[in-house]
Enzyme design. Structure first.
Site, short mmCIF file in Angstrom:
data_model
loop_
_atom_site.label_atom_id
_atom_site.label_comp_id
_atom_site.label_asym_id
_atom_site.label_seq_id
_atom_site.Cartn_x
_atom_site.Cartn_y
_atom_site.Cartn_z
N THR A 79 0.84 -1.21 0.00
CA THR A 79 0.00 0.00 0.00
C THR A 79 0.87 1.26 0.00
OG1 THR A 79 -1.78 -1.19 1.09
CG2 THR A 79 -1.83 1.21 1.28
N ASN A 158 -5.02 -10.09 -7.50
CA ASN A 158 -5.13 -10.79 -6.22
C ASN A 158 -6.39 -11.65 -6.11
OD1 ASN A 158 -5.76 -7.83 -6.26
ND2 ASN A 158 -6.90 -8.35 -4.41
N GLN A 186 1.42 -9.36 -6.26
CA GLN A 186 1.14 -10.81 -6.27
C GLN A 186 2.13 -11.59 -7.16
OE1 GLN A 186 -0.97 -12.43 -4.39
NE2 GLN A 186 -2.17 -10.74 -3.54
N HIS A 208 5.20 -9.56 2.63
CA HIS A 208 4.40 -10.60 3.28
C HIS A 208 3.63 -11.48 2.29
CE1 HIS A 208 0.16 -8.96 3.21
NE2 HIS A 208 0.79 -7.83 3.01
N THR A 244 12.43 5.63 10.20
CA THR A 244 13.58 4.77 10.50
C THR A 244 13.48 3.45 9.73
OG1 THR A 244 13.65 5.77 12.67
CG2 THR A 244 14.85 3.69 12.42
N CYS A 328 -8.43 -7.54 1.84
CA CYS A 328 -8.37 -6.15 2.29
C CYS A 328 -9.76 -5.56 2.36
CB CYS A 328 -7.52 -5.32 1.34
SG CYS A 328 -5.99 -6.13 0.93
N1 PLP Z 1 -1.81 -4.80 -4.42
C1 PLP Z 1 -2.28 -6.05 -4.49
C2 PLP Z 1 -2.49 -6.68 -5.85
C3 PLP Z 1 -2.53 -6.78 -3.32
O1 PLP Z 1 -2.98 -8.05 -3.41
C4 PLP Z 1 -2.32 -6.15 -2.06
C5 PLP Z 1 -2.67 -6.86 -0.81
O2 PLP Z 1 -3.62 -7.62 -0.75
C6 PLP Z 1 -1.81 -4.84 -2.04
C7 PLP Z 1 -1.57 -4.21 -3.23
C8 PLP Z 1 -1.50 -4.15 -0.75
O3 PLP Z 1 -0.35 -4.72 -0.17
P1 PLP Z 1 -0.04 -4.60 1.42
O4 PLP Z 1 -0.96 -5.56 2.09
O5 PLP Z 1 1.38 -5.02 1.55
O6 PLP Z 1 -0.26 -3.19 1.79
#
Ligand code: PLP
Length: 383
Positions: A79, A158, A186, A208, A244, A328
C-alpha cells in the site's frame, strides 16, 4: 484459546491475503533484529553495521529482480509503495493531468485514483475482459503523451489471478516517455519477475505476500523516472523515504525473495488444475471465474445458488481458511468491482470463493478442500 496459540491441523489456503512466514526469512529476521538493531542512519559503529545489512539486502533484491540496488526503496508494504509511486510520479509531471489505469485495480490504487480525480486529474479506467485481463491496446489508445502523467496497472490480480500483458505496454509506453507503474504485489514467487527485460518505470512489491514478515515492502524507481518523494520528515533511503529503516524486515525480505524466485510454478499450476477438475467433476453448477494466463496457485470459483459468505464460515468451522475475494475488503457487502468489470452479475460475484496456496501447502490439502466443498455446497443447497 490463548492470544498466540495455533491449531496445527488447520488448512490455510489464503496465501494471496498473506503467505506464511518462511523459516529462512524468520531466521534472517531474528538474526538481523538481534545483531543489526541500531538505526541504520546513525553515524556510530552500530548504526553503520545496521546500514551495511540494509544495503546488502538492497543489493540482493536488485540482483534477484534485474534492477540496480540504487533503484530500490524499502517501504512498509504494498500500500505504501503504491502511494509513493502514484503521488510521487504525478507530482513530477507538471501540466500533464491524465492517469490511465484499469477497472481491476487493488483497493489501494482505486482509492488514490479517486482522490486524484477529486483534485482535478482525469482518470481513464480501461475495462477488463471476461477472463479478467486489461487490454494493452486500450491502455495505449488512452495514453496520449501530450497529456498523460502516468499509467498505473495491476500486473497479477489478487482475486482472479489474471496476469495481464505488461510486456507490450511497458515497451510502448517507454517509447512514448510515459512512466508506467505496475502493482506487482502478487507476482514474486508466482510468475517470472525480471526488471531487466520489462521496462516499467515504477514497480511495487510487498514482502508478506512471498514469505517475509509484514511491515516491509519495496518500490522500484527506474533511473531517470520523473518522481518526487512523497513522504516528508526524514532523509532515510537516500532522501527518498522518511521513517527509521526496517533493517531486519529488509534482510528477511531479501532472504524470502531468494527462496520465492526458485518456486516450481509449474508444479503449483498442476495442483491448481487438478483441484479445479475435481470440483468440476464432483460439484454440479461449479463455475470457474477468470481464465487465460493466470497465477499458478489461485482458483476463483463459485457454485450456482450458493453465496460465498456462509460457505466460507462453514469451511472455517471445518478447519479450512479460504477467502471470499480480496482480504483487504472482506467484511464488505458490495460485490467486487473487479468481478463486476468482468461482466459477472452481482449474485455471481457474491458467490466467488478464492482458494490460494503455495509451495508449503500440504500435498492433500486441496483434495481435502474439494471433498469438504462437495458436502458443504450440497448442505447449503439443501437449505
Ligand atoms: N496490491 C495487491 C495486488 C494486493 O494483493 C495487495 C494486498 O492484498 C496490495 C496491493 C496491498 O499490499 P499490502 O498488504 O502489503 O499493503
Amino acid at each position: 484459546m490463548g492470544l498466540f496459540s495455533q491449531t496445527p491441523q488447520r488448512v490455510y489456503l489464503d496465501w494471496n491475503a498473506t503467505a506464511p512466514l518462511l523459516p529462512a526469512a524468520r531466521d534472517a529476521w531474528m538474526q538481523a533484529a538481534e545483531t543489526a538493531w541500531a538505526n541504520a542512519n546513525s553515524l556510530h559503529a552500530e548504526g553503520k553495521a545496521a546500514g551495511r545489512v540494509l544495503e546488502e539486502a538492497r543489493e540482493r533484491i536488485a540482483a534477484l529482480t534485474g534492477g540496480a540496488a540504487g533503484e530500490w526503496i524499502f517501504t512498509s508494504g504494498g500500500t505504501e509503495s503504491i502511494h509513493a509511486a502514484l503521488y510521487g510520479c504525478v507530482s513530477a509531471r507538471g501540466a500533464r493531468r491524465r492517469i490511465v489505469s484499469s477497472q481491476g485495480e487493488h483497493a489501494s490504487t482505486r482509492a488514490i485514483l479517486d482522490d486524484l480525480q477529486s483534485r482535478g486529474f482525469e482518470v481513464v479506467r480501461v475495462g477488463l475482459s471476461a477472463e479478467g485481463h486489461w487490454d494493452p491496446d486500450e491502455v495505449l489508445a488512452a495514453s496520449d503523451p501530450a497529456c498523460t502523467a502516468m499509467v498505473s496497472l495491476i500486473w497479477a490480480h489478487n482475486e482472479t489471478g489474471a496476469i495481464s500483458d505488461v510486456g507490450s505496454v511497458a515497451a510502448r509506453l517507454r517509447e512514448r516517455k510515459i512512466p508506467l507503474h505496475l502493482d506487482a504485489v502478487q507476482v514474486p514467487g508466482r510468475s517470472p519477475f525480471d526488471l531487466s527485460l520489462l521496462p516499467a518505470a515504477l514497480v511495487s512489491v510487498s514482502g508478506h505476500k512471498f514469505g517475509a514478515p509484514k511491515g516491509i515492502g519495496g518500490l522500484f524507481v527506474r533511473r531517470a523516472t520523473p518522481w518526487r518523494r512523497w513522504m516528508l520528515g526524514g532523509e532515510q533511503e537516500r532522501g527518498r523515504r522518511s521513517g527509521t529503516s526496517n533493517v531486519a524486515g529488509a534482510h528477511a525480505m531479501a532472504t524470502a525473495l531468494a527462496e520465492a524466485v526458485s518456486t516450481d510454478v509449474a508444479a503449483l499450476a498442476r495442483r491448481r488444475d487438478a483441484f479445479e477438475s475435481r470440483l468440476e467433476a464432483t460439484i454440479p453448477g461449479m463455475v470457474r471465474i477468470g481464465g487465460g494466463l493466470r497465477l499458478p496457485q489461485t482458483s476463483l470459483v463459485c457454485f450456482d445458488g450458493v453465496d460465498s459468505a456462509p460457505l466460507l464460515l462453514r469451511l472455517d468451522d471445518r478447519g479450512i481458511a479460504v477467502s471470499s475475494g480480496s482480504a483487504c475488503t472482506s467484511g464488505r457487502t458490495d460485490p467486487s468491482p473487479t468481478l463486476l468489470a468482468m461482466g459477472l452479475s452481482a449474485a455471481r460475484a457474491h458467490g466467488a470463493l478464492r482458494v490460494s496456496f503455495g509451495p508449503a501447502t500440504a500435498p492433500r490439502a486441496l483434495e481435502h478442500l474439494a471433498s469438504v466443498l462437495a458436502d458443504e455446497v450440497a448442505a447449503l443447497r439443501a437449505g
